[in-house]
Design an enzyme around this catalytic site. Structure first.
Site, PDB file in Angstrom:
ATOM      1  N   ASP A  83     -61.876 -87.300  23.797  1.00  0.00           N
ATOM      2  CA  ASP A  83     -61.599 -87.957  22.640  1.00  0.00           C
ATOM      3  C   ASP A  83     -60.448 -88.879  23.279  1.00  0.00           C
ATOM      4  O   ASP A  83     -59.880 -88.266  25.025  1.00  0.00           O
ATOM      5  CB  ASP A  83     -60.303 -87.719  21.842  1.00  0.00           C
ATOM      6  CG  ASP A  83     -59.888 -88.077  21.061  1.00  0.00           C
ATOM      7  OD1 ASP A  83     -60.730 -89.717  20.459  1.00  0.00           O
ATOM      8  OD2 ASP A  83     -58.857 -88.155  20.445  1.00  0.00           O
ATOM      9  N   GLY A 182     -50.938 -92.445  14.960  1.00  0.00           N
ATOM     10  CA  GLY A 182     -49.730 -91.633  14.564  1.00  0.00           C
ATOM     11  C   GLY A 182     -49.450 -91.682  12.901  1.00  0.00           C
ATOM     12  O   GLY A 182     -50.726 -92.071  12.549  1.00  0.00           O
ATOM     13  N   ILE A 258     -59.303 -87.624  13.109  1.00  0.00           N
ATOM     14  CA  ILE A 258     -58.545 -87.876  12.175  1.00  0.00           C
ATOM     15  C   ILE A 258     -57.460 -86.265  13.157  1.00  0.00           C
ATOM     16  O   ILE A 258     -57.816 -85.467  13.432  1.00  0.00           O
ATOM     17  CB  ILE A 258     -58.324 -86.717  10.925  1.00  0.00           C
ATOM     18  CG1 ILE A 258     -59.189 -88.377   9.838  1.00  0.00           C
ATOM     19  CG2 ILE A 258     -57.320 -86.586  10.223  1.00  0.00           C
ATOM     20  CD1 ILE A 258     -59.661 -87.222   8.927  1.00  0.00           C
TER      21      ILE A 258
END
Ligand code: G3H
Ligand code: 13P
Ligand code: ZN
Length: 312
Positions: A83, A182, A258
């Site tokens: 990621d 966030g 997620i």
């Protein structure tokens, strides 16, 4: 089955009108919670590891934890993805070290530099059977300790996507349509709204091409409330409405990232545990309910948001 790339997953997801969940993993309990839910719901899954996760848990530990999940869940396809790969060297290290997919995040660079860097990663990755996600447009929020202020974020420009995809050869593209990283994505009291017009224009220009959404936590208010009730202080935490993610998954969005939601579930559960059991100090006792709550949250995402339950 061994670790897979996302190629087949994305093809099926695109044609089937659903998205694959890409969940960030940092420790054993999170890997177990996600993959147990996916196994029970027969859902394909992407387990993703950030630069920060590698710094925290160590590359080898994370790869071995994911390999353990592959052994425990032989009936579901699992991708191991980097990621927000920050540079060629990190991507190369993950490609050489067992990952089946990497993201090279050149989104903060000028367009030509982003193309050049992404093309270099694609060349190396494809020669090693690994797929690549690129990014155009900048999300607000914090990732890997880098904070992007709201004013410095920018939506993806649809007129750039064909050139980017053609010149780089990427396998999927992350775009910015109003999501952010966030727990504080939208101002409290304002109506959160993703830019579906941008998504639709991107898809019109890239028919059949898998699109990725980062910053897609919904910030469940039950866990924000739990955190605040048991000693935390997270006023005004707001996420992306789940029905908008469901809609995106029915369009060209094949991967939805997620992470924050899992963190909220874990933190809320542990805070509650310590308040109710101030005498306890065995980590297994507080990690167990945290893991169980993450698992139920992932199950909910698979069945009610992503639509990928039963698709393994
Ligand atoms: O987009 C960032 C992910 O939520 C990973 O976060 O860099 O704190 O591991 P991290
Ligand atoms: P959230 O912070 O919304 O969970 O986003 C996670 C993400 O995009 C990981 O790359
Ligand atoms: Zn992200």
């Amino acid at each position: 089955m061994p670790l897979v790339t996302s190629t087949e997953m994305f093809k099926k997801a695109y044609n089937g009108g659903y998205a694959i969940g890409a969940f960030n993993v940092n420790n054993m309990e999170i890997v177990q919670a996600i993959t147990e839910a996916c196994k029970e719901e027969k859902a394909p899954v992407i387990l993703q590891v950030s630069k920060g996760a590698r710094a925290y848990a160590n590359h080898t530990y994370l790869v071995k934890l994911v390999e353990a999940a592959v052994i425990e869940c032989p009936e579901i396809p699992i991708v191991l993805h980097l990621d927000h790969g920050p540079d060629f060297e990190t991507c190369k290290s993950c490609i050489d070290g067992g990952f089946t997919s990497v993201m090279i995040d050149g989104s903060s660079k000028p367009f030509a530099e982003n193309i050049e860097l992404t093309r270099k990663v694609v060349e190396y990755a494809h020669a090693h059977g690994v797929v690549v996600e690129g990014e155009l447009g900048t999300l607000a929020g914090i990732e890997d300790e880098v904070r992007v202020a709201e004013g410095d974020s920018s939506y993806t420009r649809p007129e750039e996507v064909e050139e980017f995809v053609t010149k780089t050869g990427v396998d999927s593209l992350a775009i910015a349509i109003g999501t952010s990283h966030g727990a504080y994505k939208f101002k409290p009291g304002t109506k959160p709204q993703l830019r579906f017009d941008i998504l639709e224009e991107v898809s019109r220009r890239l028919p059949g091409f898998p699109i990725v959404l980062h910053g897609s936590s919904s910030v469940p208010q039950n866990y924000v409330d739990m955190i605040n009730k048991f000693g935390g202080n997270m006023p005004g935490a707001v996420g992306v409405p789940e029905e908008q993610l469901r809609h995106a998954a029915q369009l060209s969005v094949c991967k939805i990232n997620i992470d924050s939601d899992l963190r909220l579930a874990m933190t809320g559960t542990i805070r509650e545990f310590f308040t109710e059991h101030p005498d306890k100090f065995d980590p297994r006792e507080y990690l167990k309910p945290a893991r169980a709550n993450i698992k139920e949250l992932v199950r909910h995402k698979l069945t009610d948001v992503l639509g990928c339950a039963g698709k393994a």
